[in-house]
Enzyme design. Structure first.
Site, short mmCIF file in Angstrom:
data_model
loop_
_atom_site.label_atom_id
_atom_site.label_comp_id
_atom_site.label_asym_id
_atom_site.label_seq_id
_atom_site.Cartn_x
_atom_site.Cartn_y
_atom_site.Cartn_z
N ASP A 78 35.52 38.53 41.06
CA ASP A 78 36.10 37.19 40.88
C ASP A 78 37.52 37.13 41.43
OD1 ASP A 78 36.74 38.93 38.68
OD2 ASP A 78 37.62 37.22 37.65
N GLU A 145 37.25 39.29 35.51
CA GLU A 145 38.42 40.13 35.23
C GLU A 145 39.65 39.28 35.00
OE1 GLU A 145 42.09 42.44 36.17
OE2 GLU A 145 41.29 40.67 37.18
#
Length: 482
Positions: A78, A145
């Site tokens: 991400d 994350e």
């Protein structure tokens, strides 16, 4: 674009271009996960995908390699989605538009996503290269994350076979991270009784502090606006009669607060003004150049309808002054490393309560427990309720590390100098994975990335090649290359 794709390492930049075309903001990684699963199928590689979206791809060792030194390589898929005000871009569906400028890779008006798309591109390039000498490989691509290490926290690490782990979410390429802090959030809530307002209404404001990241910058002794406001209120209460009406400061618990405001009822407005003027001079001198923009001001304001009862006001001021904040302990093992800290990041007045949010950090879990207990004691002493959440473990420095020694040797042979070894007081996924697999020998590095999490994020393309050469050499040595 043709020049960009002809840069070395070509496979890295080719894959970086491909993943940049896939929307992958935190929580929107499904298409990216589909791409990774498809990559594994096309390359006949073992692949699993868990319920939260983490993808694990395995590749057997090069035929002539030793297999006892299996390696886990890890990064998150991400990215942070930020854009300039005048940029038209939908992060849910639009690709990131790449452009090369003077040896750096940028996006057009948005974040680049090199954090941590670089890790994804490196892992794909390694998995795609059948000429590369390497041991057994496990490549873990985690999700979410950037919004709380969620993928790593929910990952079931029991199937991991590796004893060595290379995280690719730091950098620069001449630096090896060898420890990071864990963290949590603690909330103290004090219910207060309000009375009809009486006296002169005055607004006290703190502005101009540098602030910063509550992990990376906590050791720089920068002013905390909320703590400074507590000090100001305490000094005022010793000089003249005051009572708090409301207080608010800070925006994020993981940022050192730069601003804070308090509205008070003052019996002697002139005494307040004189004390504020003196404190402004004193605190500026104390902070010095590291926070040279500090400003403490007060002004008359429209009176609110109510103020806090005197006992609650005094207790809240005392709480602010006694609350732990800043560096708590330094590491006895690594010179200059903050080992544990606490940041009073946010304070808000909500109806009949005041809520304080702290962000404690530590690379040692027992010290994190200790900070939590002290915050609980503080809450009990001043009649507050408390709660803890969002805890994640740290990654403690290990005196002995085979992987660290191999990186150091390979870097020296490639570059003729010593690789820097550093620990950080911020959080990485390494801590969560280490907690699940304590036997893992972990290091972290990455290419040079500037201004990450902003539309000016850019990637040093030369550093991508330097790190590629280092990774190949490390993997070759782990595979048994002499």
């Amino acid at each position: 674009m043709s020049d960009f794709l002809n840069r070395e390492p070509k496979a890295f930049f080719r894959y970086f271009q491909q993943i940049s075309a896939i929307p992958r903001g935190s929580g929107n990684e499904k298409a990216m996960g589909d791409y990774l699963v498809g990559f594994a199928l096309n390359h006949n590689l073992e692949c699993t995908r868990d319920e939260v979206g983490n993808v694990l791809i395995r590749k057997p060792a090069f035929p002539s390699a030793r297999v006892e030194d299996a390696v886990l390589i890890q990064g998150h898929m991400d990215m942070v989605c930020e854009k300039n005000v005048d940029t038209v871009h939908d992060f849910m569906k639009d690709p990131i538009e790449l452009e090369e400028r003077d040896g750096f890779l940028y996006a057009k008006g948005t974040t680049l996503g090199a954090d941590d798309g670089a890790a994804v591109a490196y892992m794909l390039a390694i998995l795609d290269d059948d000429t590369l000498l390497h041991p057994d490989l496990e490549c873990l691509f985690t999700v979410q994350e950037e919004t709380g290490l969620i993928g790593a926290e929910r990952f079931d690490a029991s199937p991991i076979r590796a004893k060595l782990m290379i995280n690719l979410d730091s950098g620069p390429d001449d630096t090896l991270l060898i420890s990071c802090a864990g963290g949590m959030r603690t909330h103290l809530t004090k219910e207060v009784t309000f009375l009809p307002f009486s006296g002169e209404a005055m607004k006290i404001s703190i502005r101009g502090l540098a602030g910063g990241h509550s992990g990376d910058d906590i050791g720089k002794c920068r002013g905390n606006a909320i703590k400074l406001m507590g000090r100001v209120l305490l000094n005022l209460s010793e000089e003249t009669a005051i009572c708090l009406a409301k207080i608010g400061g800070g925006g994020k618990d993981n940022a050192i607060p730069r601003e804070c405001d308090a509205v008070i009822a003052a019996a002697d407005p002139q005494a307040v003004r004189e004390m504020i003027k003196r404190l402004d001079t004193v605190i500026k001198q104390e902070l010095g150049v590291k926070d040279g923009g500090f400003q403490l001001t007060c002004e008359s304001c429209e009176a609110p309808s109510q103020m806090m009862e005197g006992k609650d006001s005094k207790e809240l001021i005392a709480l602010l002054n006694l609350a732990p904040n800043g560096v708590l302990t330094m590491s006895p093992r690594m010179e200059g490393l903050v080992e544990s800290s606490c940041n009073l990041g946010v304070i808000v007045t909500e109806k009949n309560k005041v809520v304080l949010t702290f962000a404690p950090r530590s690379s040692v879990e027992s010290l994190q427990d200790d900070t939590g207990l002290k915050l609980e004691l503080l809450a009990k002493t001043f009649g507050c309720s408390y709660s803890h959440d969002s805890r994640y473990p740290g990654w403690q420095y290990e005196p002995q590390s085979k992987l660290r020694e191999i990186f150091a040797q390979c870097y020296r042979e490639l570059n003729g100098g010593a690789m820097k070894m550093e620990a950080i007081h911020a959080g990485l996924e390494c801590g969560l994975i280490k907690a699940k697999k304590p036997e893992l020998d972990i290091v972290s590095t990455g290419p040079v990335i500037y201004d990450f999490h902003t539309p000016n994020e850019h990637l040093d393309m030369d550093s991508c090649l330097r790190l590629w050469k280092l990774l190949k050499k490390v993997l070759g040595m782990l595979a048994g290359k002499v």
